[in-house]
Design a protein around this motif. Structure first.
Motif, PDB file in Angstrom:
ATOM      1  N   THR A 197       0.837  -1.196   0.000  1.00  0.00           N
ATOM      2  CA  THR A 197       0.000   0.000   0.000  1.00  0.00           C
ATOM      3  C   THR A 197       0.871   1.245   0.000  1.00  0.00           C
ATOM      4  OG1 THR A 197      -0.070   0.084   2.405  1.00  0.00           O
ATOM      5  CG2 THR A 197      -1.776  -1.201   1.308  1.00  0.00           C
ATOM      6  N   LEU A 198       0.261   2.379  -0.260  1.00  0.00           N
ATOM      7  CA  LEU A 198       0.991   3.644  -0.317  1.00  0.00           C
ATOM      8  C   LEU A 198       1.731   3.931   0.980  1.00  0.00           C
ATOM      9  CD1 LEU A 198       1.559   6.221  -1.984  1.00  0.00           C
ATOM     10  CD2 LEU A 198      -0.480   7.221  -0.976  1.00  0.00           C
ATOM     11  N   GLY A 199       1.136   3.618   2.102  1.00  0.00           N
ATOM     12  CA  GLY A 199       1.755   3.904   3.378  1.00  0.00           C
ATOM     13  C   GLY A 199       3.056   3.149   3.589  1.00  0.00           C
ATOM     14  N   SER A 200       3.246   2.048   2.878  1.00  0.00           N
ATOM     15  CA  SER A 200       4.441   1.236   3.051  1.00  0.00           C
ATOM     16  C   SER A 200       5.644   1.795   2.287  1.00  0.00           C
ATOM     17  CB  SER A 200       4.172  -0.206   2.612  1.00  0.00           C
ATOM     18  OG  SER A 200       3.203  -0.804   3.437  1.00  0.00           O
ATOM     19  N   ILE A 201       5.471   2.974   1.707  1.00  0.00           N
ATOM     20  CA  ILE A 201       6.598   3.604   1.020  1.00  0.00           C
ATOM     21  C   ILE A 201       7.741   3.849   1.990  1.00  0.00           C
ATOM     22  CG2 ILE A 201       5.902   6.004   1.418  1.00  0.00           C
ATOM     23  CD1 ILE A 201       7.228   4.641  -1.899  1.00  0.00           C
ATOM     24  N   SER A 202       7.447   3.855   3.277  1.00  0.00           N
ATOM     25  CA  SER A 202       8.485   4.042   4.289  1.00  0.00           C
ATOM     26  C   SER A 202       9.517   2.935   4.249  1.00  0.00           C
ATOM     27  CB  SER A 202       7.867   4.112   5.687  1.00  0.00           C
ATOM     28  OG  SER A 202       7.153   2.919   5.974  1.00  0.00           O
ATOM     29  N   GLN A 203       9.188   1.831   3.610  1.00  0.00           N
ATOM     30  CA  GLN A 203      10.138   0.726   3.484  1.00  0.00           C
ATOM     31  C   GLN A 203      11.345   1.105   2.638  1.00  0.00           C
ATOM     32  OE1 GLN A 203       8.427  -3.135   2.451  1.00  0.00           O
ATOM     33  NE2 GLN A 203       6.421  -2.375   3.051  1.00  0.00           N
ATOM     34  N   LEU A 204      11.271   2.212   1.939  1.00  0.00           N
ATOM     35  CA  LEU A 204      12.401   2.675   1.136  1.00  0.00           C
ATOM     36  C   LEU A 204      13.634   2.921   1.994  1.00  0.00           C
ATOM     37  CD1 LEU A 204      10.653   5.259  -1.180  1.00  0.00           C
ATOM     38  CD2 LEU A 204      11.918   3.249  -1.939  1.00  0.00           C
ATOM     39  N   VAL A 205      13.443   3.404   3.195  1.00  0.00           N
ATOM     40  CA  VAL A 205      14.587   3.797   4.015  1.00  0.00           C
ATOM     41  C   VAL A 205      15.383   2.610   4.529  1.00  0.00           C
ATOM     42  CG1 VAL A 205      15.329   5.071   6.043  1.00  0.00           C
ATOM     43  CG2 VAL A 205      13.506   5.986   4.602  1.00  0.00           C
ATOM     44  N   PRO A 206      14.753   1.604   5.151  1.00  0.00           N
ATOM     45  CA  PRO A 206      15.543   0.495   5.648  1.00  0.00           C
ATOM     46  C   PRO A 206      16.146  -0.371   4.550  1.00  0.00           C
ATOM     47  CG  PRO A 206      13.207   0.074   5.997  1.00  0.00           C
ATOM     48  CD  PRO A 206      13.336   1.494   5.571  1.00  0.00           C
TER      49      PRO A 206
ATOM     50  N   ALA B 142       2.925   9.608  -3.134  1.00  0.00           N
ATOM     51  CA  ALA B 142       3.195   9.664  -1.694  1.00  0.00           C
ATOM     52  C   ALA B 142       3.573  11.078  -1.280  1.00  0.00           C
ATOM     53  CB  ALA B 142       4.314   8.695  -1.329  1.00  0.00           C
ATOM     54  N   GLY B 143       4.343  11.760  -2.131  1.00  0.00           N
ATOM     55  CA  GLY B 143       4.729  13.142  -1.843  1.00  0.00           C
ATOM     56  C   GLY B 143       3.539  14.066  -1.802  1.00  0.00           C
ATOM     57  N   LYS B 144       2.641  13.911  -2.771  1.00  0.00           N
ATOM     58  CA  LYS B 144       1.449  14.758  -2.799  1.00  0.00           C
ATOM     59  C   LYS B 144       0.521  14.474  -1.618  1.00  0.00           C
ATOM     60  CE  LYS B 144       0.015  13.932  -7.040  1.00  0.00           C
ATOM     61  NZ  LYS B 144      -0.773  14.082  -8.292  1.00  0.00           N
ATOM     62  N   ALA B 145       0.592  13.233  -1.119  1.00  0.00           N
ATOM     63  CA  ALA B 145      -0.243  12.853   0.020  1.00  0.00           C
ATOM     64  C   ALA B 145       0.401  13.224   1.351  1.00  0.00           C
ATOM     65  CB  ALA B 145      -0.522  11.348  -0.017  1.00  0.00           C
ATOM     66  N   GLY B 146       1.627  13.775   1.276  1.00  0.00           N
ATOM     67  CA  GLY B 146       2.302  14.215   2.491  1.00  0.00           C
ATOM     68  C   GLY B 146       2.891  13.094   3.317  1.00  0.00           C
ATOM     69  N   VAL B 147       3.290  11.995   2.666  1.00  0.00           N
ATOM     70  CA  VAL B 147       3.845  10.847   3.388  1.00  0.00           C
ATOM     71  C   VAL B 147       5.291  11.119   3.799  1.00  0.00           C
ATOM     72  CG1 VAL B 147       4.486   8.414   3.244  1.00  0.00           C
ATOM     73  CG2 VAL B 147       2.335   9.207   2.222  1.00  0.00           C
ATOM     74  N   GLY B 148       5.534  11.192   5.092  1.00  0.00           N
ATOM     75  CA  GLY B 148       6.872  11.230   5.678  1.00  0.00           C
ATOM     76  C   GLY B 148       7.880  12.116   4.982  1.00  0.00           C
ATOM     77  N   ASN B 149       9.072  11.551   4.746  1.00  0.00           N
ATOM     78  CA  ASN B 149      10.178  12.299   4.146  1.00  0.00           C
ATOM     79  C   ASN B 149      10.039  12.468   2.642  1.00  0.00           C
ATOM     80  OD1 ASN B 149      11.484  12.663   6.577  1.00  0.00           O
ATOM     81  ND2 ASN B 149      12.697  10.787   6.380  1.00  0.00           N
ATOM     82  N   LEU B 150       8.891  12.109   2.091  1.00  0.00           N
ATOM     83  CA  LEU B 150       8.675  12.263   0.652  1.00  0.00           C
ATOM     84  C   LEU B 150       7.730  13.422   0.338  1.00  0.00           C
ATOM     85  CD1 LEU B 150       8.304   8.490  -0.219  1.00  0.00           C
ATOM     86  CD2 LEU B 150      10.237   9.941  -0.795  1.00  0.00           C
ATOM     87  N   SER B 151       7.161  14.046   1.355  1.00  0.00           N
ATOM     88  CA  SER B 151       6.240  15.158   1.124  1.00  0.00           C
ATOM     89  C   SER B 151       6.962  16.309   0.427  1.00  0.00           C
ATOM     90  CB  SER B 151       5.664  15.651   2.461  1.00  0.00           C
ATOM     91  OG  SER B 151       6.704  16.080   3.316  1.00  0.00           O
ATOM     92  N   VAL B 152       6.237  16.993  -0.443  1.00  0.00           N
ATOM     93  CA  VAL B 152       6.819  18.085  -1.226  1.00  0.00           C
ATOM     94  C   VAL B 152       6.967  19.326  -0.353  1.00  0.00           C
ATOM     95  CG1 VAL B 152       6.505  19.624  -3.201  1.00  0.00           C
ATOM     96  CG2 VAL B 152       5.860  17.200  -3.373  1.00  0.00           C
TER      97      VAL B 152
ATOM     98  N   ASN C   2      10.957   1.345 -12.593  1.00  0.00           N
ATOM     99  CA  ASN C   2      11.393   2.713 -12.317  1.00  0.00           C
ATOM    100  C   ASN C   2      10.234   3.686 -12.493  1.00  0.00           C
ATOM    101  OD1 ASN C   2      13.402   4.824 -11.865  1.00  0.00           O
ATOM    102  ND2 ASN C   2      13.129   5.283 -14.035  1.00  0.00           N
ATOM    103  N   LEU C   3       9.477   3.486 -13.554  1.00  0.00           N
ATOM    104  CA  LEU C   3       8.340   4.366 -13.826  1.00  0.00           C
ATOM    105  C   LEU C   3       7.263   4.220 -12.748  1.00  0.00           C
ATOM    106  CD1 LEU C   3       6.884   6.341 -15.728  1.00  0.00           C
ATOM    107  CD2 LEU C   3       5.950   4.339 -16.931  1.00  0.00           C
ATOM    108  N   TYR C   4       6.943   2.990 -12.391  1.00  0.00           N
ATOM    109  CA  TYR C   4       5.905   2.763 -11.378  1.00  0.00           C
ATOM    110  C   TYR C   4       6.350   3.253 -10.001  1.00  0.00           C
ATOM    111  CZ  TYR C   4       3.476  -0.157 -14.801  1.00  0.00           C
ATOM    112  OH  TYR C   4       2.805  -0.601 -15.922  1.00  0.00           O
ATOM    113  N   LEU C   5       7.630   3.087  -9.706  1.00  0.00           N
ATOM    114  CA  LEU C   5       8.124   3.573  -8.411  1.00  0.00           C
ATOM    115  C   LEU C   5       8.088   5.102  -8.365  1.00  0.00           C
ATOM    116  CD1 LEU C   5       9.292   2.936  -5.651  1.00  0.00           C
ATOM    117  CD2 LEU C   5      11.571   2.905  -6.684  1.00  0.00           C
ATOM    118  N   LEU C   6       8.428   5.742  -9.479  1.00  0.00           N
ATOM    119  CA  LEU C   6       8.343   7.201  -9.546  1.00  0.00           C
ATOM    120  C   LEU C   6       6.903   7.653  -9.301  1.00  0.00           C
ATOM    121  CD1 LEU C   6       9.475  10.014 -10.144  1.00  0.00           C
ATOM    122  CD2 LEU C   6       9.104   9.555 -12.592  1.00  0.00           C
ATOM    123  N   LYS C   7       5.960   6.957  -9.906  1.00  0.00           N
ATOM    124  CA  LYS C   7       4.548   7.303  -9.699  1.00  0.00           C
ATOM    125  C   LYS C   7       4.158   7.126  -8.234  1.00  0.00           C
ATOM    126  CE  LYS C   7      -0.128   6.205 -11.274  1.00  0.00           C
ATOM    127  NZ  LYS C   7      -0.961   5.353 -12.181  1.00  0.00           N
ATOM    128  N   MET C   8       4.627   6.049  -7.635  1.00  0.00           N
ATOM    129  CA  MET C   8       4.309   5.773  -6.234  1.00  0.00           C
ATOM    130  C   MET C   8       4.895   6.836  -5.315  1.00  0.00           C
ATOM    131  SD  MET C   8       5.256   2.279  -4.182  1.00  0.00           S
ATOM    132  CE  MET C   8       4.521   1.866  -2.604  1.00  0.00           C
TER     133      MET C   8
END
Length: 439
Positions: free
Chosen positions: A253-262, A305-315, A295-301
């Motif tokens: 899910t979108l919220g799991s984008i936080s998995q990018l960091v670990p 996530a940035g537009k939704a204000g998720v963590g360190n990805l918010s704009v 790469n394209l799908y991850l960029l979209k994700m």
């Protein structure tokens, strides 16, 4: 019949064998008696490990640099004693008993001295040795023992050309030690007594033949340590790793984008983005269709996530946000692991489509042009995002009529609509259609 040595006699022998002239001329009977003393003590219900330790020290010294002694001891040691069982039995106990720990350390040193320059012996003990080393690395926390164990692994690595054709799964078997050694090096205790740990780790990385047997996660964890330039075979593996690791993210899910960091996707993306612009890698990476898609799908994700204000990805819409302070603490945006991540994704996509018609078509059909343009908003987390977007759009539309039509049909081009068009050498006409600016 062999005569058994007393502790004091063994200590004197150990000391004398430090001199190469003495150990080079020692009688075989003396060595036999040392082994016999070892054997006798091991069999006792309550062995005196100080005597066993001195036997090990004497044998370790007597074989050092003396080929005849190496071969003789290697033969009678394994004939008279189940040496591997001896090691296996004390390994679980050494963390609580200093004397047993000293026995194990000296046992590993003895094996190391027996192995030097002896290919036949290395082949003979390979399976038993690697199993014992696995236990040492997994069950012990003693850095000295780990360092001595790495000395043995390094001996095998140096003799690769003479072993690989005769040992089944040579590279696969030895590769299991790479993640373990990396974890040891990353520990705080590794600053001292770790010379062979460092040497062994570097020797592993010098050859690309061990990396294919690592997991994607373990392989990517080595990124900062890989020797430069990275071989094309290794870069191909890393591209596959990106696909595998992002597959996991893209099915969450979108919220799991936080998995990018670990994970290590962030650093891997940066490496691939830089490498895809270089001739040794470019064509190979462009041929990996899964890399383009993920790469394209991850960029979209990430963008969503940035537009939704998720963590360190918010704009963060202002560059001044980089210097923002809250409660007296500087907001460490630039130190965040996600700093510049969206830029890297766009840079990678740009290099994958550059002068590659098929990849341009794929990205265009998957609404990639609109996605790239929507990323153009100023963002303190990605300070060069506009420049990356301009290059990406050029790469997608150059000599590609279909993507040019897609671009012309877009009603909105992100927050930097007018400025971005100017950067691209385009403008909207009175009907709202995008046209090239005539010279």
């Amino acid at each position: 019949m062999c005569a058994l040595f007393q502790l004091k006699e063994l200590e004197e022998l150990t000391k004398s064998f430090a001199t190469v002239e003495i150990r080079s001329t020692v009688e075989e009977k003396v060595i036999e008696n040392i082994v016999a003393t070892f054997k006798s003590e091991v069999k006792k219900p309550d062995p005196k490990y100080e005597i066993i330790l001195e036997c090990l020290r004497s044998l370790r010294n007597v074989v050092a640099g003396v080929e005849n002694n190496q071969k003789f001891v290697a033969t009678i040691l394994h004939e008279q004693i189940d040496f591997w069982n001896f090691c296996s039995e004390i390994i679980p106990l050494v963390d609580k008993d200093q004397m047993l720990l000293s026995n194990l350390r000296c046992s590993v040193q003895l094996l190391g001295n027996l192995m030097v320059g002896q290919t036949a012996y290395q082949l003979e003990i390979f399976s038993s040795l690697t199993r014992t080393l696995e236990k040492i690395f997994s069950d012990l926390s003693d850095l000295k023992c780990h360092n001595f164990a790495c000395m043995l692994v390094f001996t095998l690595l140096k003799n690769e050309k003479n072993l690989k054709d005769f040992v089944e799964d040579f590279y696969k078997t030895l590769s299991i030690f790479i993640p373990v050694i990396l974890r040891i090096l990353e520990s705080e205790e590794s600053a001292q007594n770790s010379d062979f740990i460092h040497i062994c780790f570097e020797a592993f990385l010098e050859s690309p033949d061990y990396l294919p047997f690592l997991t994607s996660q373990d392989r990517v964890s080595l990124l900062s340590n890989l020797p430069q330039p990275i071989s094309t075979s290794t870069m191909s593996l890393l591209s596959t790793d990106f696909t595998y690791l992002t597959d996991i993210l893209l099915t969450t899910t979108l919220g799991s984008i936080s998995q990018l960091v670990p994970t290590h996707i962030l650093s891997l993306t940066h490496l691939l983005a830089e490498s895809a612009s270089q001739e040794p890698y470019r064509a190979m990476l462009q041929s990996h269709k899964s890399l383009v898609l993920n790469n394209l799908y991850l960029l979209k994700m990430v963008h969503e996530a940035g537009k939704a204000g998720v963590g360190n990805l918010s704009v963060l819409g202002k560059l001044s946000d980089v210097e923002k302070r809250q409660g007296g603490d500087k907001d460490k945006i630039t130190e965040s692991p996600t700093f510049g991540f969206k830029e890297d994704l766009i840079q990678l996509l740009t290099n994958l489509v550059w002068d590659h018609t098929e990849n341009k078509t794929v990205v265009g059909e998957l609404e990639g042009v609109a996605l790239i343009l929507d990323c153009s908003q100023m963002d303190a987390r990605n300070p060069f995002i506009t420049q990356r977007v301009v290059l990406a759009v050029r790469g997608l539309t150059n000599d590609h009529p279909a993507n040019q039509e897609i671009l012309a049909g877009l009603k909105k081009m992100g927050a930097a609509d007018g400025a971005l068009l100017k950067e691209l050498g385009m403008k909207r006409d009175q009907e709202g259609k995008i046209r090239k600016i005539e010279d």
